[in-house]
Write a protein that holds these residues in place. Structure first.
Motif, PDB file in Angstrom:
ATOM      1  N   LYS A 299       0.830  -1.214   0.000  1.00  0.00           N
ATOM      2  CA  LYS A 299       0.000   0.000   0.000  1.00  0.00           C
ATOM      3  C   LYS A 299       0.858   1.255   0.000  1.00  0.00           C
ATOM      4  CE  LYS A 299      -3.983  -2.146   0.182  1.00  0.00           C
ATOM      5  NZ  LYS A 299      -4.955  -2.062  -0.926  1.00  0.00           N
ATOM      6  N   TRP A 300       1.967   1.194  -0.729  1.00  0.00           N
ATOM      7  CA  TRP A 300       2.880   2.339  -0.720  1.00  0.00           C
ATOM      8  C   TRP A 300       2.255   3.531  -1.429  1.00  0.00           C
ATOM      9  CZ3 TRP A 300       7.381   1.432   1.940  1.00  0.00           C
ATOM     10  CH2 TRP A 300       8.235   2.533   2.071  1.00  0.00           C
ATOM     11  N   ARG A 301       2.482   4.709  -0.851  1.00  0.00           N
ATOM     12  CA  ARG A 301       1.928   5.934  -1.419  1.00  0.00           C
ATOM     13  C   ARG A 301       3.059   6.918  -1.728  1.00  0.00           C
ATOM     14  NH1 ARG A 301      -1.458   3.032  -2.148  1.00  0.00           N
ATOM     15  NH2 ARG A 301      -3.622   3.025  -1.479  1.00  0.00           N
ATOM     16  N   PHE A 302       3.204   7.278  -2.998  1.00  0.00           N
ATOM     17  CA  PHE A 302       4.195   8.266  -3.411  1.00  0.00           C
ATOM     18  C   PHE A 302       3.531   9.631  -3.530  1.00  0.00           C
ATOM     19  CE2 PHE A 302       5.655   4.228  -5.231  1.00  0.00           C
ATOM     20  CZ  PHE A 302       6.951   4.182  -4.729  1.00  0.00           C
ATOM     21  N   GLY A 303       4.350  10.670  -3.468  1.00  0.00           N
ATOM     22  CA  GLY A 303       3.839  12.005  -3.759  1.00  0.00           C
ATOM     23  C   GLY A 303       3.815  12.916  -2.558  1.00  0.00           C
ATOM     24  N   THR A 304       3.026  13.948  -2.659  1.00  0.00           N
ATOM     25  CA  THR A 304       2.969  14.993  -1.637  1.00  0.00           C
ATOM     26  C   THR A 304       2.338  14.464  -0.356  1.00  0.00           C
ATOM     27  OG1 THR A 304       0.842  15.708  -2.494  1.00  0.00           O
ATOM     28  CG2 THR A 304       2.793  16.817  -3.348  1.00  0.00           C
ATOM     29  N   PRO A 305       2.639  15.120   0.780  1.00  0.00           N
ATOM     30  CA  PRO A 305       2.062  14.648   2.044  1.00  0.00           C
ATOM     31  C   PRO A 305       0.553  14.850   2.068  1.00  0.00           C
ATOM     32  CG  PRO A 305       3.192  16.736   2.366  1.00  0.00           C
ATOM     33  CD  PRO A 305       3.503  16.287   0.965  1.00  0.00           C
ATOM     34  N   ASN A 306      -0.158  13.777   2.249  1.00  0.00           N
ATOM     35  CA  ASN A 306      -1.606  13.855   2.362  1.00  0.00           C
ATOM     36  C   ASN A 306      -2.040  12.832   3.410  1.00  0.00           C
ATOM     37  OD1 ASN A 306      -1.387  11.363   1.037  1.00  0.00           O
ATOM     38  ND2 ASN A 306      -1.719  12.304  -0.977  1.00  0.00           N
ATOM     39  N   ARG A 307      -3.335  12.672   3.548  1.00  0.00           N
ATOM     40  CA  ARG A 307      -3.851  11.781   4.580  1.00  0.00           C
ATOM     41  C   ARG A 307      -3.384  10.347   4.368  1.00  0.00           C
ATOM     42  NH1 ARG A 307      -8.640   8.831   5.293  1.00  0.00           N
ATOM     43  NH2 ARG A 307      -9.307   8.663   7.479  1.00  0.00           N
ATOM     44  N   GLU A 308      -3.378   9.877   3.112  1.00  0.00           N
ATOM     45  CA  GLU A 308      -2.962   8.497   2.829  1.00  0.00           C
ATOM     46  C   GLU A 308      -1.481   8.294   3.135  1.00  0.00           C
ATOM     47  OE1 GLU A 308      -3.981   7.492  -1.152  1.00  0.00           O
ATOM     48  OE2 GLU A 308      -6.108   7.205  -0.692  1.00  0.00           O
ATOM     49  N   LYS A 309      -0.653   9.292   2.833  1.00  0.00           N
ATOM     50  CA  LYS A 309       0.777   9.179   3.121  1.00  0.00           C
ATOM     51  C   LYS A 309       1.027   9.131   4.617  1.00  0.00           C
ATOM     52  CE  LYS A 309       5.082   9.007   1.834  1.00  0.00           C
ATOM     53  NZ  LYS A 309       5.596   7.800   1.179  1.00  0.00           N
ATOM     54  N   MET A 310       0.309   9.931   5.380  1.00  0.00           N
ATOM     55  CA  MET A 310       0.457   9.925   6.834  1.00  0.00           C
ATOM     56  C   MET A 310       0.022   8.589   7.425  1.00  0.00           C
ATOM     57  SD  MET A 310       1.866  12.766   7.384  1.00  0.00           S
ATOM     58  CE  MET A 310       1.828  12.749   9.173  1.00  0.00           C
ATOM     59  N   ILE A 311      -1.064   8.026   6.884  1.00  0.00           N
ATOM     60  CA  ILE A 311      -1.514   6.706   7.347  1.00  0.00           C
ATOM     61  C   ILE A 311      -0.459   5.657   7.043  1.00  0.00           C
ATOM     62  CG2 ILE A 311      -3.206   4.876   6.915  1.00  0.00           C
ATOM     63  CD1 ILE A 311      -5.304   7.045   6.522  1.00  0.00           C
ATOM     64  N   HIS A 312       0.160   5.763   5.859  1.00  0.00           N
ATOM     65  CA  HIS A 312       1.199   4.797   5.490  1.00  0.00           C
ATOM     66  C   HIS A 312       2.410   4.908   6.412  1.00  0.00           C
ATOM     67  CE1 HIS A 312       4.403   2.978   2.941  1.00  0.00           C
ATOM     68  NE2 HIS A 312       3.427   2.122   2.694  1.00  0.00           N
ATOM     69  N   LEU A 313       2.809   6.120   6.740  1.00  0.00           N
ATOM     70  CA  LEU A 313       3.910   6.309   7.694  1.00  0.00           C
ATOM     71  C   LEU A 313       3.550   5.751   9.064  1.00  0.00           C
ATOM     72  CD1 LEU A 313       5.259   9.887   6.864  1.00  0.00           C
ATOM     73  CD2 LEU A 313       6.637   7.799   7.018  1.00  0.00           C
ATOM     74  N   GLY A 314       2.307   5.951   9.478  1.00  0.00           N
ATOM     75  CA  GLY A 314       1.860   5.401  10.754  1.00  0.00           C
ATOM     76  C   GLY A 314       1.865   3.884  10.753  1.00  0.00           C
ATOM     77  N   MET A 315       1.471   3.296   9.631  1.00  0.00           N
ATOM     78  CA  MET A 315       1.503   1.843   9.509  1.00  0.00           C
ATOM     79  C   MET A 315       2.936   1.321   9.611  1.00  0.00           C
ATOM     80  SD  MET A 315       0.159  -0.566   6.351  1.00  0.00           S
ATOM     81  CE  MET A 315      -1.450   0.227   6.336  1.00  0.00           C
TER      82      MET A 315
END
Length: 298
Positions: free
Chosen positions: A164-180
């Protein structure tokens, strides 16, 4: 005679320490540790010793386990570094983010091998040393149940973080991925600590009497003198080992890849070996702490 004297002194030390911590031992477990003496009860097939067979299983599981615990830590650290480059240098952010994703993709095939090696190790314990395995399993039953839950959670987080990797600018999905990723690293440390509880108990037993009877405190048998230094040492060693493996992989791929891809693998190797060297420099401190606890205990 000297060996017998040493063994008696160790039993007396354990009994003395346990009686001081738990003077009321009426609730102690009736289970007694199996009596084993080398070489009579250690077993083997002709010239092959059972301990050697078990050591081979343990060593392979350590290699694989260290990698699947350490690789997500490296991937998360790189992703975190990439996060801070978003505003400052978007190109560097994308490069580091791709490297972090690639690190997780490298680790995916080894997860299955780690499970297989763990099953072989478990079978080796129960087949080669059934009495000992039954005693340890009975003593650490709550720890083993928690370990199974943590391992199931590790599997969900591991594959979720990798796919579930998310590339790009910081958004809600990227923050969730970092939290995971953070939860994956934290759960990996929990797994290391739970596994080390059994190993440190074998080397520095606490919470039992001289016959191995459980005296009622689970925390006492978990929190032995070697537990904390062993935890720190293994976490650092996992990151160092994984970083070295990833750097070697990157160097190999750089030599065999097309010119357009060489920059990616060169950067991957540089980042991975940097993290490995940082942990290698810190690792002796944990090793000295471990050695100090061994000296104090015995």
């Amino acid at each position: 005679p000297q060996a017998r004297a040493d063994s008696f002194s160790l039993e007396e030390a354990v009994a003395s320490d346990s009686s001081e911590m738990y003077p009321n031992s009426d609730a102690a477990s009736p289970s007694i540790a199996p009596k084993m003496s080398y070489p009579e009860t250690y077993g083997g097939w002709q010239s092959v010793n059972h301990r050697v067979v078990l050591w081979i299983f343990i060593q392979q599981h350590f290699y694989l386990g260290s990698f699947i615990i350490g690789a997500p830590m490296i991937a998360w650290l790189i992703e975190l570094f990439a996060f801070f480059y978003i505003r400052k240098n978007p190109e560097e952010h994308l490069t580091l983010d791709q490297i972090a994703c690639h690190v997780m993709r490298i680790a995916i095939p080894f997860y299955t091998f780690t499970i297989i090696s763990g099953m072989l190790l478990l079978a080796g314990f129960w087949v080669l040393y059934p009495a000992f395995s039954q005693y340890i399993a009975g003593l650490f039953r709550p720890v083993l149940i928690l370990y199974a839950v943590a391992f199931l959670l590790e599997s969900l987080l591991f594959y979720g973080y990798a796919y579930k990797w998310r590339f790009g600018t910081p958004n809600r999905e990227k923050m969730i991925h970092l939290g995971m990723g953070f939860l994956l690293c934290l759960n990996g440390i929990v797994i290391i600590c739970l596994a080390n509880a059994l190993m440190s108990f074998m080397m520095s037993p606490k919470g039992i009497d001289s016959n191995g009877r459980f005296l009622g405190s689970l925390w006492a048998i978990v929190h032995t003198p070697f537990w904390n230094p062993l935890n720190v040492h293994r976490v650092m060693a996992s990151i160092m080992f994984s970083g070295a493996v990833i750097a070697a992989y990157a160097a190999f791929r750089m030599l065999r890849s097309q010119p357009a891809d060489r920059a990616h693998f060169d950067r991957m190797g540089q980042v991975a070996i940097t993290l490995a060297i940082v942990n290698l420099c810190l690792l002796p401190m944990a090793g000295y702490w471990f050695a100090k606890e061994i000296f104090i205990f015995r």
